[in-house]
Design an enzyme around this catalytic site. Sequence first.
Site, PDB file in Angstrom:
ATOM      1  N   LYS A  88       0.820  -1.209   0.000  1.00  0.00           N
ATOM      2  CA  LYS A  88       0.000   0.000   0.000  1.00  0.00           C
ATOM      3  C   LYS A  88       0.860   1.269   0.000  1.00  0.00           C
ATOM      4  O   LYS A  88       2.059   1.242   0.256  1.00  0.00           O
ATOM      5  CB  LYS A  88      -0.971  -0.031   1.170  1.00  0.00           C
ATOM      6  CG  LYS A  88      -2.070  -1.073   0.941  1.00  0.00           C
ATOM      7  CD  LYS A  88      -3.120  -1.112   2.008  1.00  0.00           C
ATOM      8  CE  LYS A  88      -4.212  -2.107   1.619  1.00  0.00           C
ATOM      9  NZ  LYS A  88      -5.214  -2.290   2.683  1.00  0.00           N
ATOM     10  N   ARG A 126      -3.005 -10.112   5.482  1.00  0.00           N
ATOM     11  CA  ARG A 126      -3.487 -10.336   4.110  1.00  0.00           C
ATOM     12  C   ARG A 126      -2.453  -9.746   3.156  1.00  0.00           C
ATOM     13  O   ARG A 126      -2.199  -8.546   3.176  1.00  0.00           O
ATOM     14  CB  ARG A 126      -4.844  -9.655   3.932  1.00  0.00           C
ATOM     15  CG  ARG A 126      -5.478  -9.807   2.561  1.00  0.00           C
ATOM     16  CD  ARG A 126      -6.839  -9.107   2.535  1.00  0.00           C
ATOM     17  NE  ARG A 126      -7.523  -9.266   1.253  1.00  0.00           N
ATOM     18  CZ  ARG A 126      -7.369  -8.461   0.206  1.00  0.00           C
ATOM     19  NH1 ARG A 126      -6.555  -7.411   0.290  1.00  0.00           N
ATOM     20  NH2 ARG A 126      -8.020  -8.683  -0.917  1.00  0.00           N
TER      21      ARG A 126
END
Length: 295
Positions: free
Chosen positions: A215, A254
């Site tokens: 991210k 995740r």
Amino acid sequence: MRGIELPAVMGIVNVTPDSFSDGGRFLDPGRAVEHGLELAAAGAAVLDVGGESTRPGSQPVPADEQRRRVVPVIRRLAAEAGVPVSVDTADASVAAAALEAGATVVNDITAGRGDPAMLPLVAEAGAGYVFMHMQGTPATMQVDPRYDDVVAEVGAFLAGRREAAGEAGIPDGELMADPGLGFGKTVAHNLALLARLGDVARAAGVPVLVGPSRKGFIGVAGGAPGAPLPVEQREDGTLAAVVWALDHGASIVRVHDVAPAVEAVRVLRAMAAATPTDPDPPVSWRPPALETRAS
């Protein structure tokens, strides 16, 4: 959640043309299944299959298109992977089709607010349920996100959604809370949530899933000032966030790249089982302040 030994790694299978990290690589069902089997072989304890990109600025994908993308993949992975399969969707009709195809977990970025039929569906199916915090929608979430106290507000939200899930008939043992890194948060918000992940977990009252993989805040924190790392160079930073999260209260991480995270889980388990020799090591550094900007 049944069938998942914690802590664990969730592998991401994006059956989309436009996901921020690997959009288009696994849009073909056969390639997506192959990728999912590779993740399971690398040690993923659960596979999360999604047919809708939720990157910043993305628009909703119709339910029939989501079903067309994910159902064939879930059906094969549920039969062949040897690990539980999750469907990443906020649409109850997609979730229903995925559960019928063999999924046993629903991963919902709207925490049941996007579709009023979602919580009753999950309860009736007896499925696992991951509920996430997000400020706004994927289309708007990174447009100047603001909080007075991001940790307190996210924790309170997750506690409220846990209560809503319980009222719908989903037991705590089937629930997992996700603070939603990158979903309506600046770099500073994301780092604060990780820094105080234990507070988030205590507020949520159920195991926590954390998704830092590749991210934007990883790119900012890991890059030189004013030069964030591109997506393809964020794996080392992702692993740092994974280790931190697992050591500070996360039960599942995740990720896109499963093998390093699985290795981290194994090492952390071994370290936790060892007798500590220095329970209070000195801290010889202090992190510099990071710019507060959306990512």
